[in-house]
Structures are given as structure tokens and as C-alpha cells.
Design an enzyme around this catalytic site. Structure first.
Site, PDB file in Angstrom:
ATOM      1  N   LYS A 201       0.875  -1.168   0.000  1.00 28.60           N
ATOM      2  CA  LYS A 201       0.000   0.000   0.000  1.00 28.60           C
ATOM      3  C   LYS A 201       0.912   1.218   0.000  1.00 28.60           C
ATOM      4  CE  LYS A 201      -3.904   2.113   0.549  1.00 28.60           C
ATOM      5  NZ  LYS A 201      -4.813   2.098  -0.594  1.00 28.60           N
ATOM      6  N   GLU A 275      13.613   0.599   9.855  1.00 29.47           N
ATOM      7  CA  GLU A 275      12.967   1.753   9.223  1.00 29.47           C
ATOM      8  C   GLU A 275      11.453   1.579   9.155  1.00 29.47           C
ATOM      9  OE1 GLU A 275      16.551   3.419   6.402  1.00 29.47           O
ATOM     10  OE2 GLU A 275      14.874   2.441   5.392  1.00 29.47           O
ATOM     11  N   GLU A 287      11.948  -1.613   6.161  1.00 35.60           N
ATOM     12  CA  GLU A 287      13.134  -2.453   5.988  1.00 35.60           C
ATOM     13  C   GLU A 287      14.079  -2.290   7.175  1.00 35.60           C
ATOM     14  OE1 GLU A 287      16.049  -1.618   3.045  1.00 35.60           O
ATOM     15  OE2 GLU A 287      15.934   0.539   3.268  1.00 35.60           O
ATOM     16  N   ARG A 291      23.644  -2.385   9.371  1.00 35.53           N
ATOM     17  CA  ARG A 291      24.945  -1.708   9.346  1.00 35.53           C
ATOM     18  C   ARG A 291      24.809  -0.354  10.030  1.00 35.53           C
ATOM     19  NH1 ARG A 291      23.275   2.258   5.926  1.00 35.53           N
ATOM     20  NH2 ARG A 291      21.860   1.567   4.302  1.00 35.53           N
TER      21      ARG A 291
HETATM   22  P1  ADP Z   1      15.436   1.486  -0.152  1.00 38.00           P
HETATM   23  O1  ADP Z   1      15.941   0.235   0.471  1.00 38.00           O
HETATM   24  O2  ADP Z   1      15.611   1.501  -1.639  1.00 38.00           O
HETATM   25  O3  ADP Z   1      15.933   2.716   0.519  1.00 38.00           O
HETATM   26  P2  ADP Z   1      12.898   1.594   1.340  1.00 38.00           P
HETATM   27  O4  ADP Z   1      11.980   0.441   1.409  1.00 38.00           O
HETATM   28  O5  ADP Z   1      13.721   1.873   2.543  1.00 38.00           O
HETATM   29  O6  ADP Z   1      13.841   1.446   0.036  1.00 38.00           O
HETATM   30  O7  ADP Z   1      12.099   2.915   0.973  1.00 38.00           O
HETATM   31  C1  ADP Z   1      12.751   4.134   0.739  1.00 38.00           C
HETATM   32  C2  ADP Z   1      11.770   5.286   0.748  1.00 38.00           C
HETATM   33  O8  ADP Z   1      10.739   5.066  -0.238  1.00 38.00           O
HETATM   34  C3  ADP Z   1      11.029   5.465   2.062  1.00 38.00           C
HETATM   35  O9  ADP Z   1      11.760   6.226   2.995  1.00 38.00           O
HETATM   36  C4  ADP Z   1       9.796   6.199   1.557  1.00 38.00           C
HETATM   37  O10 ADP Z   1      10.102   7.541   1.276  1.00 38.00           O
HETATM   38  C5  ADP Z   1       9.491   5.528   0.230  1.00 38.00           C
HETATM   39  N1  ADP Z   1       8.555   4.389   0.406  1.00 38.00           N
HETATM   40  C6  ADP Z   1       8.883   3.074   0.546  1.00 38.00           C
HETATM   41  N2  ADP Z   1       7.766   2.306   0.734  1.00 38.00           N
HETATM   42  C7  ADP Z   1       6.713   3.149   0.719  1.00 38.00           C
HETATM   43  C8  ADP Z   1       5.283   2.975   0.878  1.00 38.00           C
HETATM   44  N3  ADP Z   1       4.724   1.780   1.074  1.00 38.00           N
HETATM   45  N4  ADP Z   1       4.502   4.088   0.805  1.00 38.00           N
HETATM   46  C9  ADP Z   1       5.046   5.318   0.600  1.00 38.00           C
HETATM   47  N5  ADP Z   1       6.367   5.537   0.447  1.00 38.00           N
HETATM   48  C10 ADP Z   1       7.203   4.487   0.506  1.00 38.00           C
END
Ligand code: ADP
Length: 449
Positions: A201, A275, A287, A291
Site C-alpha cells: 500500500k 525503518e 526495511e 549496518r
Molecule cells: P530502499 O531500500 O531503496 O531505501 P525503502 O523500502 O527503505 O527502500 O524505501 C525508501 C523510501 O521510499 C522510504 O523512505 C519512503 O520515502 C518511500 N517508500 C517506501 N515504501 C513506501 C510505501 N509503502 N509508501 C510510501 N512511500 C514508501
């Protein structure tokens, strides 16, 4: 305790680790590519060794050469910093096979958290709240429609192997789904050699809140509060602060305990970051990074701890010196990431630094590998400095940031410095009222005048 540590990284993070080693009385070995012969981390370490040509793949990611460097220099442990090999489970395995200690978690924990679907499943089972989404991977477009229709749009298609904001595509409506699905798959295949994706979502107004955890590998773990990293451009953090504006003590203790208990349960060792997206008072896991994070200094500033020293101690088999009840927050801290990039498009701008002057004074920390006359090579990340300021209150910290920025001089290349002065003038930044979309919207508004 180790007597010699090799740092498998470059730039400011290599310096950060060298500093911790020096305070612990540990000898350091810097590794470097041929493009980094004159780099600060090479100058600052006790020994240095060249591990390959400029390309990161052939040097800082070159596992056989790094192992040889350990053997030649007699390093007993490797600190990976962040990026490069820091979340590479097979690197950890190879080190283990050579009887060299990896300063970080086990290969198994890195593997579990590196696969976002397995990470989410693991966290869900450990009682951590997750973003609603598909049950595991979504192999076909038909399945993607089915899952998304059930969940409702907007949705985000994400690469299982993703990282650094790559392999992520938004589908605002049903019409966008096909492009998002195949786009995310193609991007992930190209970047990570794996095209598995899953669907979540898409949250429309969240803040990015991450919790710093630290485990001793023997079932004990603590949390060190949260960082708000909502100010992002292309999913890359730009400005981070701790504590998070609007996160009260009760909320911090609650989510912190969930995270600490989860990592204690799996005998996690060392520093980690869990996170979340935080929306309407609720946390949703996205995630875990196994590290040290780029933004760890804001946590160090408000807790008065040295996370790198603790990582080294735990890796050496010493007891973790933290106890949850002894950890408390003092004041506020903000970090800004300064990149060698040309605004407004953030295009990389490597080149020779003619003048570098770091700010100083109370509550100012500058983590940077720059020096006068240094030439920033074009081969690596464009982060050149992290400015971290601390104050008693958020307001005082913002004022200190403005003051520190006014002292900082980086001449010779373009940098993202002007961005921060402009951000500090914004009422939303002053009041802490921003979410993960704020910066992109603001940049767009600036571009259109
Ligand atoms: P990465 O490992 O590439 O950094 P993440 O899963 O940590 O990817 O997501 C990075 C960023 O993407 C988050 O901080 C947020 O800004 C956006 N994001 C990720 N998932 C969602 C979600 N379900 N809804 C809205 N924004 C998201």
C-alpha cells in the site's frame, strides 16, 4: 580487543572508523583505489594498501583483494562502513573462512534482512507492525492486479533485492500498474540481477522514522530512539534529525521496545536500523539496515555514545556497555548531507577543492574527508561532508545549523549547500511539519518559480 583493523571503505566514513580505532588504541589499515591515493583516509590511517583501479567494482567491492590486504597487513577484523560491502553476506562468509572478524552482524542476519520479503516476514513474526501489502513476491501482472485491487490504489511496486531507492515504482491508479510492475522488475534486474518484486500500500502522508538498535549477539539488545529522515529526494535522505519532531516519550519507548525485543530475539549483533513509515500515529515497518547508517551521528549526539566503538567492542567479544535504563536523550541534533552536485538538478560535480573551511564552535561536528587542494574523483558517491549540529532544543539547533552553514566554505566545485539555507527559511522546516513528499514538492515548486 583487536590490535589492527582494516577499513573496507573510503571518504568520511573511513575517517569516522579510523577515529574510533585511534581512541581505542587500535592500529588501522586503509584500503584505496588508484583514484584515492591522495585521499584523506589513506593519509590518516597507520597503513594503507592499494586494492585496485578506480571503479568501485574492481576496488572497494573486490573481495579477493580486500582479503589479501588483510593477510598482508595482519588485520584481524574488517569494518565495512556503509555502502560497498557492508551488507554483503558472502563477504562476511569469506572473511569468516579466513578467520577474519567482520565488524557487524552475522552473514545469516544480513541475508535475511537483505531480502525485503524475508525481512518483512521475519519482522511480522517478531511482532513488528508492517506496511499492508502482498504476501511475499508477486510473480505475474495478473497477480499484481489482484493484490492491488484488494488493497486499493495507490500502491508501490518494490524490488525484493532493492536498496538506495532503486527498483521502486508508484502506481497511483489502476492504469499505472502495468508500467510500474514491469518498470520495477526491469530496474531491479539491471541493478541487482534479480527481478522479484512485491507490492505495498502506498502511504500518502508518512514520515520516515527509523529506530536505532544495538545487540550483543547473545540475546540482549537496546534501542537508541528514533531519527526522522523524511526529507528525501528520490528516496535518498538529505536532512535528518533526532529526536523526531512530534514523537513523544511514550511513542518512542513503545516502538523502541518492539524493535529492541525483535533484534534481541534473533541474537542480533551490533548496530542496526529498523525503518518505518509513520502515519496517523501508526508505525509500518519497511526495511532493516544491518549496518551503521550515514545519519548515525545525530543519535550519537543526543545519547552521548560512540556507536562505532561499541560495534568494535561487541565484535571483539566484549560486553555491550549499554543498558536501556541508562540511555537517555539530551537535546536535539540535525545532520545535513552536503554533496558535490550542481543545483537545481543535483548533477554530480567532481573536481578540485580550492578552499575548504569547516565550521566549528559548540555543538558542531563536521564529518568530511575534504581538504584544501583535494580532487574529488568522479567514480564514487557525491557525498562530501556531513554537518551535524546539536543544541538544547530544536529551535536552538536550527539556529546553530544556520550559523554553522554560514561558516562552511567549499570552493572549487558546486555543492548542495545553498539548499540548506533555503530550507531553513521555510516555516514547515522551522516547525518540523514535513513528510516524505515535502522536499520533492518543494523542489518542484522552486523549479517552476
Ligand atoms: P530502499 O531500500 O531503496 O531505501 P525503502 O523500502 O527503505 O527502500 O524505501 C525508501 C523510501 O521510499 C522510504 O523512505 C519512503 O520515502 C518511500 N517508500 C517506501 N515504501 C513506501 C510505501 N509503502 N509508501 C510510501 N512511500 C514508501
Amino acid at each position: 580487543m583487536f590490535s589492527k583493523i582494516l577499513i573496507a571503505n573510503r571518504g568520511e566514513i573511513a575517517l569516522r572508523v579510523i577515529r574510533a580505532c585511534r581512541e581505542l588504541g587500535i592500529q588501522t589499515v586503509a584500503v584505496h583505489s588508484t583514484a584515492d591515493t591522495d585521499a584523506m583516509h589513506v593519509r590518516m590511517a597507520d597503513e594503507s594498501i592499494c586494492i585496485g583501479p578506480p571503479s568501485g567494482t574492481l576496488s572497494y567491492l573486490n573481495i579477493p583483494n580486500i582479503i589479501s590486504a588483510c593477510e598482508i597487513t595482519g588485520a584481524e577484523a574488517v569494518h565495512p562502513g556503509y555502502g560497498f560491502l557492508s551488507e554483503n553476506a558472502s563477504f562476511v562468509q569469506v572473511l569468516e573462512d579466513h578467520d577474519i572478524k567482520f565488524i557487524g552482524p552475522t552473514a545469516e542476519h544480513i541475508r535475511i534482512m537483505g531480502d525485503k520479503i524475508t525481512a518483512k516476514d521475519t519482522m511480522k513474526n517478531l511482532g513488528v507492525p508492517c506496511v499492508p501489502g502482498s504476501d511475499g513476491g508477486v510473480p505475474t501482472i495478473e497477480e499484481a492486479f489482484k493484490v492491488s485491487d484488494e488493497m486499493g490504489f495507490p500502491v508501490i511496486v518494490k524490488a525484493t533485492a532493492g536498496g538506495g531507492g532503486r527498483g521502486m515504482k508508484l502506481a497511483k491508479t489502476r492504469d499505472d500498474l502495468e508500467a510500474a510492475f514491469f518498470g520495477a522488475r526491469a530496474e531491479s534486474k539491471a541493478a541487482f540481477g534479480n527481478d522479484e518484486v512485491y507490492i505495498e500500500k502506498y502511504l500518502t502522508l508518512p514520515r520516515h522514522i527509523e529506530v536505532q538498535v544495538f545487540g550483543d549477539g547473545k540475546g540482549r539488545a537496546v534501542h537508541l530512539g528514533e531519527r526522522d529522515c523524511s526529507l528525501q529526494r528520490r528516496h535518498q535522505k538529505v536532512f535528518e534529525e533526532a529526536p523526531g519532531p512530534g514523537i513523544d516519550r511514550e511513542t518512542r519507548d513503545r516502538i523502541g521496545k518492539v524493535c529492541a525485543d525483535a533484534v534481541a530475539d534473533i541474537n542480533y549483533a551490533g548496530a542496526g536500523t529498523i525503518e518505518f513509515l509513520f502515519e496517523r500515529g501508526e508505525f509500518f515497518f519497511i526495511e532493516m539496515n544491518t549496518r551503521l547508517q550515514v545519519e548515525h551521528p545525530v543519535t550519537e549526539a543526543i545519547f552521548g555514545v560512540d556507536l562505532v566503538k561499541q560495534q568494535i567492542c561487541v565484535a571483539a567479544g566484549e560486553e555491550m556497555t549499554f543498558r536501556q535504563e541508562e540511555l537517555s536523550i539530551k537535546g536535539h541534533a540535525i545532520e545535513v548531507r552536503i554533496n558535490a552536485e550542481t543545483l537545481p538538478n543535483f548533477t554530480p560535480c567532481p573536481g578540485k577543492i580550492s578552499t575548504f573551511h569547516a565550521p566549528g564552535g559548540l555543538g558542531v561536528r563536521m564529518d568530511s574527508a575534504l581538504y584544501d587542494g583535494y580532487t574529488i574523483p568522479p567514480y564514487y558517491d557525491s557525498l562530501i561532508a556531513k554537518l551535524i549540529v546539536t543544541g538544547n532544543t530544536r529551535e536552538a539547533t536550527l539556529a546553530r545549523l544556520r550559523r554553522a552553514l554560514s561558516e562552511l566554505i567549499v570552493d572549487g566545485v558546486d555543492t548542495t549547500l545553498p539548499l540548506f539555507g533555503a530550507l531553513l527559511d521555510e516555516p514547515d522546516i522551522q516547525s518540523g511539519n514535513y513528510d516524505i513528499h515535502w522536499l520533492e514538492n518543494w523542489l518542484e515548486a522552486q523549479a517552476s518559480g
